[in-house]
Design a protein around this motif. Structure first.
Motif, PDB file in Angstrom:
ATOM      1  N   MET A 279       0.842  -1.401  -0.140  1.00 45.11           N
ATOM      2  CA  MET A 279      -0.143   0.097  -0.160  1.00 45.11           C
ATOM      3  C   MET A 279       0.908   1.322  -0.005  1.00 45.11           C
ATOM      4  O   MET A 279       0.605   2.167  -0.766  1.00 45.11           O
ATOM      5  CB  MET A 279      -0.862   0.018   1.334  1.00 45.11           C
ATOM      6  N   TYR A 280       1.710   1.269   0.927  1.00 44.62           N
ATOM      7  CA  TYR A 280       2.709   2.413   0.805  1.00 44.62           C
ATOM      8  C   TYR A 280       3.680   2.137  -0.376  1.00 44.62           C
ATOM      9  O   TYR A 280       3.962   0.942  -0.528  1.00 44.62           O
ATOM     10  CB  TYR A 280       3.574   2.400   2.365  1.00 44.62           C
ATOM     11  N   THR A 281       4.221   3.199  -0.777  1.00 45.32           N
ATOM     12  CA  THR A 281       5.426   2.977  -1.647  1.00 45.32           C
ATOM     13  C   THR A 281       6.739   2.726  -0.870  1.00 45.32           C
ATOM     14  O   THR A 281       6.599   2.817   0.412  1.00 45.32           O
ATOM     15  CB  THR A 281       5.759   4.232  -2.658  1.00 45.32           C
ATOM     16  N   ASP A 282       7.789   2.133  -1.635  1.00 44.10           N
ATOM     17  CA  ASP A 282       8.819   1.563  -0.718  1.00 44.10           C
ATOM     18  C   ASP A 282       9.417   2.681   0.013  1.00 44.10           C
ATOM     19  O   ASP A 282       9.685   2.566   1.107  1.00 44.10           O
ATOM     20  CB  ASP A 282       9.841   1.065  -1.715  1.00 44.10           C
ATOM     21  N   ARG A 283       9.795   3.838  -0.565  1.00 39.30           N
ATOM     22  CA  ARG A 283      10.562   5.122  -0.037  1.00 39.30           C
ATOM     23  C   ARG A 283       9.384   5.807   1.145  1.00 39.30           C
ATOM     24  O   ARG A 283       9.839   6.191   1.934  1.00 39.30           O
ATOM     25  CB  ARG A 283      10.960   6.117  -1.122  1.00 39.30           C
ATOM     26  N   PHE A 284       8.057   5.609   0.979  1.00 44.52           N
ATOM     27  CA  PHE A 284       7.411   6.226   1.761  1.00 44.52           C
ATOM     28  C   PHE A 284       7.339   5.445   3.285  1.00 44.52           C
ATOM     29  O   PHE A 284       7.466   5.849   4.417  1.00 44.52           O
ATOM     30  CB  PHE A 284       5.998   6.187   1.511  1.00 44.52           C
TER      31      PHE A 284
ATOM     32  N   THR B 137       9.897   3.574   4.072  1.00 47.67           N
ATOM     33  CA  THR B 137      11.295   3.728   4.706  1.00 47.67           C
ATOM     34  C   THR B 137      11.143   5.247   5.492  1.00 47.67           C
ATOM     35  O   THR B 137      11.604   5.114   6.732  1.00 47.67           O
ATOM     36  CB  THR B 137      12.360   3.821   3.593  1.00 47.67           C
ATOM     37  N   LEU B 138      10.629   6.142   5.020  1.00 50.79           N
ATOM     38  CA  LEU B 138      10.528   7.292   5.770  1.00 50.79           C
ATOM     39  C   LEU B 138       9.588   7.255   6.980  1.00 50.79           C
ATOM     40  O   LEU B 138      10.277   7.696   8.105  1.00 50.79           O
ATOM     41  CB  LEU B 138       9.794   8.409   4.823  1.00 50.79           C
TER      42      LEU B 138
ATOM     43  N   LYS C 212      11.808   5.532   9.462  1.00 44.50           N
ATOM     44  CA  LYS C 212      12.782   6.248  10.137  1.00 44.50           C
ATOM     45  C   LYS C 212      12.393   7.396  10.897  1.00 44.50           C
ATOM     46  O   LYS C 212      13.066   7.563  11.925  1.00 44.50           O
ATOM     47  CB  LYS C 212      13.702   7.106   8.910  1.00 44.50           C
ATOM     48  N   LEU C 213      11.201   7.719  10.601  1.00 47.18           N
ATOM     49  CA  LEU C 213      10.712   8.842  11.618  1.00 47.18           C
ATOM     50  C   LEU C 213      10.184   8.376  13.003  1.00 47.18           C
ATOM     51  O   LEU C 213      10.064   8.931  13.980  1.00 47.18           O
ATOM     52  CB  LEU C 213       9.317   9.521  11.067  1.00 47.18           C
TER      53      LEU C 213
ATOM     54  N   GLN D 278       3.292   8.332  10.196  1.00 44.30           N
ATOM     55  CA  GLN D 278       2.597   8.515   8.684  1.00 44.30           C
ATOM     56  C   GLN D 278       2.108   9.990   8.433  1.00 44.30           C
ATOM     57  O   GLN D 278       2.318  10.402   7.536  1.00 44.30           O
ATOM     58  CB  GLN D 278       1.686   7.626   8.865  1.00 44.30           C
TER      59      GLN D 278
ATOM     60  N   MET E  18       3.402  12.691  10.030  1.00 43.92           N
ATOM     61  CA  MET E  18       4.461  13.638   9.554  1.00 43.92           C
ATOM     62  C   MET E  18       5.126  13.376   8.240  1.00 43.92           C
ATOM     63  O   MET E  18       5.239  14.452   7.656  1.00 43.92           O
ATOM     64  CB  MET E  18       5.879  13.037  10.717  1.00 43.92           C
TER      65      MET E  18
ATOM     66  N   LEU F  73       3.359  12.458   5.471  1.00 42.80           N
ATOM     67  CA  LEU F  73       2.331  12.983   4.703  1.00 42.80           C
ATOM     68  C   LEU F  73       2.430  14.468   4.735  1.00 42.80           C
ATOM     69  O   LEU F  73       2.470  15.180   3.589  1.00 42.80           O
ATOM     70  CB  LEU F  73       1.039  12.463   4.883  1.00 42.80           C
TER      71      LEU F  73
ATOM     72  N   LEU G  50       5.143  16.375   5.416  1.00 45.34           N
ATOM     73  CA  LEU G  50       6.210  17.043   4.888  1.00 45.34           C
ATOM     74  C   LEU G  50       6.131  16.736   3.259  1.00 45.34           C
ATOM     75  O   LEU G  50       6.438  17.643   2.541  1.00 45.34           O
ATOM     76  CB  LEU G  50       7.439  15.852   5.197  1.00 45.34           C
ATOM     77  N   LEU G  51       5.593  15.480   2.659  1.00 46.92           N
ATOM     78  CA  LEU G  51       5.232  15.322   1.341  1.00 46.92           C
ATOM     79  C   LEU G  51       4.457  16.014   0.897  1.00 46.92           C
ATOM     80  O   LEU G  51       4.491  16.764  -0.494  1.00 46.92           O
ATOM     81  CB  LEU G  51       5.124  13.924   1.032  1.00 46.92           C
TER      82      LEU G  51
ATOM     83  N   LEU H 254       7.762  19.607  11.645  1.00 45.08           N
ATOM     84  CA  LEU H 254       6.639  18.270  11.737  1.00 45.08           C
ATOM     85  C   LEU H 254       5.404  18.762  12.387  1.00 45.08           C
ATOM     86  O   LEU H 254       5.328  19.571  13.426  1.00 45.08           O
ATOM     87  CB  LEU H 254       7.508  17.381  12.689  1.00 45.08           C
ATOM     88  N   PRO H 255       4.336  18.346  12.190  1.00 44.47           N
ATOM     89  CA  PRO H 255       3.053  18.500  12.687  1.00 44.47           C
ATOM     90  C   PRO H 255       3.141  18.115  14.324  1.00 44.47           C
ATOM     91  O   PRO H 255       3.534  17.106  14.682  1.00 44.47           O
ATOM     92  CB  PRO H 255       2.359  17.701  12.125  1.00 44.47           C
TER      93      PRO H 255
ATOM     94  N   LEU I 161      17.548   8.869   8.507  1.00 39.45           N
ATOM     95  CA  LEU I 161      16.297   9.676   8.483  1.00 39.45           C
ATOM     96  C   LEU I 161      16.588  10.661   7.517  1.00 39.45           C
ATOM     97  O   LEU I 161      15.804  10.965   6.619  1.00 39.45           O
ATOM     98  CB  LEU I 161      15.930  10.392   9.949  1.00 39.45           C
TER      99      LEU I 161
ATOM    100  N   ALA J 220      16.152   9.187   3.954  1.00 46.28           N
ATOM    101  CA  ALA J 220      14.896   8.664   3.754  1.00 46.28           C
ATOM    102  C   ALA J 220      14.178   9.958   3.440  1.00 46.28           C
ATOM    103  O   ALA J 220      13.335   9.898   2.678  1.00 46.28           O
ATOM    104  CB  ALA J 220      14.423   8.038   4.791  1.00 46.28           C
TER     105      ALA J 220
ATOM    106  N   ALA K 215      12.694  10.543  -0.310  1.00 47.36           N
ATOM    107  CA  ALA K 215      11.193  10.498  -0.226  1.00 47.36           C
ATOM    108  C   ALA K 215      10.755  11.915  -1.320  1.00 47.36           C
ATOM    109  O   ALA K 215      10.057  11.706  -2.198  1.00 47.36           O
ATOM    110  CB  ALA K 215      10.769  10.739   0.914  1.00 47.36           C
ATOM    111  N   ILE K 216      11.304  12.743  -0.991  1.00 51.08           N
ATOM    112  CA  ILE K 216      11.031  14.034  -1.590  1.00 51.08           C
ATOM    113  C   ILE K 216      11.400  14.228  -3.129  1.00 51.08           C
ATOM    114  O   ILE K 216      10.736  14.612  -3.944  1.00 51.08           O
ATOM    115  CB  ILE K 216      11.717  15.426  -0.851  1.00 51.08           C
TER     116      ILE K 216
ATOM    117  N   ILE L   9       8.931  10.654  -4.413  1.00 49.83           N
ATOM    118  CA  ILE L   9       7.404  10.542  -4.263  1.00 49.83           C
ATOM    119  C   ILE L   9       6.660  12.008  -4.781  1.00 49.83           C
ATOM    120  O   ILE L   9       7.130  13.045  -4.142  1.00 49.83           O
ATOM    121  CB  ILE L   9       7.074  10.276  -2.963  1.00 49.83           C
TER     122      ILE L   9
ATOM    123  N   LEU M  25      -0.247   9.554  -3.532  1.00 51.19           N
ATOM    124  CA  LEU M  25       1.253   9.864  -3.653  1.00 51.19           C
ATOM    125  C   LEU M  25       1.776   8.433  -4.321  1.00 51.19           C
ATOM    126  O   LEU M  25       1.303   7.308  -3.933  1.00 51.19           O
ATOM    127  CB  LEU M  25       1.903   9.822  -2.387  1.00 51.19           C
TER     128      LEU M  25
ATOM    129  N   GLU N 283       5.562   6.719  -6.589  1.00 46.11           N
ATOM    130  CA  GLU N 283       6.804   7.000  -6.966  1.00 46.11           C
ATOM    131  C   GLU N 283       7.082   6.916  -8.503  1.00 46.11           C
ATOM    132  O   GLU N 283       8.019   7.034  -9.193  1.00 46.11           O
ATOM    133  CB  GLU N 283       7.874   5.986  -6.349  1.00 46.11           C
TER     134      GLU N 283
ATOM    135  N   PHE O  17      -4.847   5.439   2.749  1.00 48.32           N
ATOM    136  CA  PHE O  17      -4.043   4.388   3.471  1.00 48.32           C
ATOM    137  C   PHE O  17      -5.075   3.684   4.538  1.00 48.32           C
ATOM    138  O   PHE O  17      -5.077   2.525   4.697  1.00 48.32           O
ATOM    139  CB  PHE O  17      -2.983   5.119   4.230  1.00 48.32           C
TER     140      PHE O  17
END
Lengths: 201, 201
Positions: free
Chosen positions: A1-6, A8-9, A12-13, A25, A27, A29, A31-32, B16-17, B42, B45, B49-50, B53, B62, B64, B91
């Motif tokens: 459902m998530y993309t790979d890099r999403f 991973t992000l 890591k968060l 999740q 955070m 979204l 940022l993106l 970050l929110p 992080l 990542a 991501a930026i 994505i 979103l 890739e 999601f």
């Protein structure tokens, strides 16, 4: 459902303290969707911080130089040393503006059950620093938690052979504290260590 | 008091929110003291991501790739379109496993006071997508908030010239909800839209 890099992000968060999967999740979204430039700035700030910020070789607080600004400050009292558990405590005390001596930052507190003993906390190095004879008073400002108290107690034992005055920060009712909401241990401390307000008391 | 780079890191973490200055400081210290490798991971990542994505060119969720996995999935029902406010809602619905159609992600909800009108939310593009004739039912799954309801209402008005069935996700008592703690508006909805359980009702 998530993309790979999403994914991973988000993962890591979650390394951030108090951030679970839902917050991570959110955070990611945020940022993106709304902070793409900010996200890149955050990435750069992280890299620069890790590259340049390390422990001060004297007090173990954080600095970008070999020795931190506080240790280098000749206007501060070299004879007064405040021992804390983490750099966050240095920030808190500095913000209060009520201390003009030097600091010593331990690596947290003693926690035998987690295998964290005097060596891990850095107590031998502190005792060695105190043995150099420059310090006349050490203020134990470890947290007022069970572990912080135990660490302070251990430090008193470790330093009793040295000709140094050892003090502990006061415990009592915090500023603005209403008595009915203060816990009984704190009230006990506040009553035991009550202060005289006039000559005859 | 802070080093320059520490101050920058704290400031960027505040992007970050729900992260204020105290939390940001705690996060920065945690990363510097205990998660130095994690902090670099992080940072990477975030950059990846930026860089990779972006919005799906069809549904605005979103991805890739040029087109997201859901839009590309030929096993999903092309005739059923679920309209949501953000990728987080995609999601959430995917996690429930209860929808096998396609999605359309708006840019949030209508908020005239903040200058966010139909154009900003992307409603004209949605109406254009619906006009292509492939979709037989559109499910409005904007949030059950005042703004989400207003956005759903506006969408009904915008689509009423099209030969498409328009539905709204049900409102009522959530699973596990105890009636005494459910707000009265939700109870009103739950009673109004009560479901028959036997033939004669």
């Amino acid at each position: 459902m998530y993309t790979d890099r999403f994914g991973t992000l988000v993962q890591k968060l979650r390394l951030l303290p108090s951030v679970g999967s839902k917050s991570a999740q959110r955070m990611a979204l945020h940022l993106l969707m709304r902070q793409r430039t900010g996200a890149l700035e955050l990435a750069q700030a992280l890299q620069e911080a890790i590259e340049h910020i390390h422990e001060c070789s004297i007090c173990h607080s954080l600095t970008e130089h070999e020795i931190c600004d506080i240790c280098q400050d000749t206007e501060r009292d070299d004879g007064l040393l405040c021992v804390v558990e983490s750099p966050a405590d240095v920030f808190a005390i500095e913000q209060s503006g009520s201390f003009k001596g030097k600091y010593h930052v331990l690596h947290g507190h003693l926690s035998p059950l987690d295998g964290i003993g005097p060596e891990e906390v850095g107590i031998p190095y502190l005792v060695q620093r105190l043995s150099q004879g420059q310090i006349r008073e050490v203020i134990l400002a470890t947290n007022a938690t069970v572990e912080g108290q135990a660490t302070a107690h251990y430090l008193v034992e470790s330093c009793k052979h040295l000709p140094i005055k050892i003090t502990r920060i006061a415990q009592g009712v915090p500023q603005g504290g209403e008595l009915e909401y203060v816990d009984s241990h704190t009230l006990h401390q506040a009553l035991t260590h009550r202060l005289p307000l006039n000559q005859s008391s």
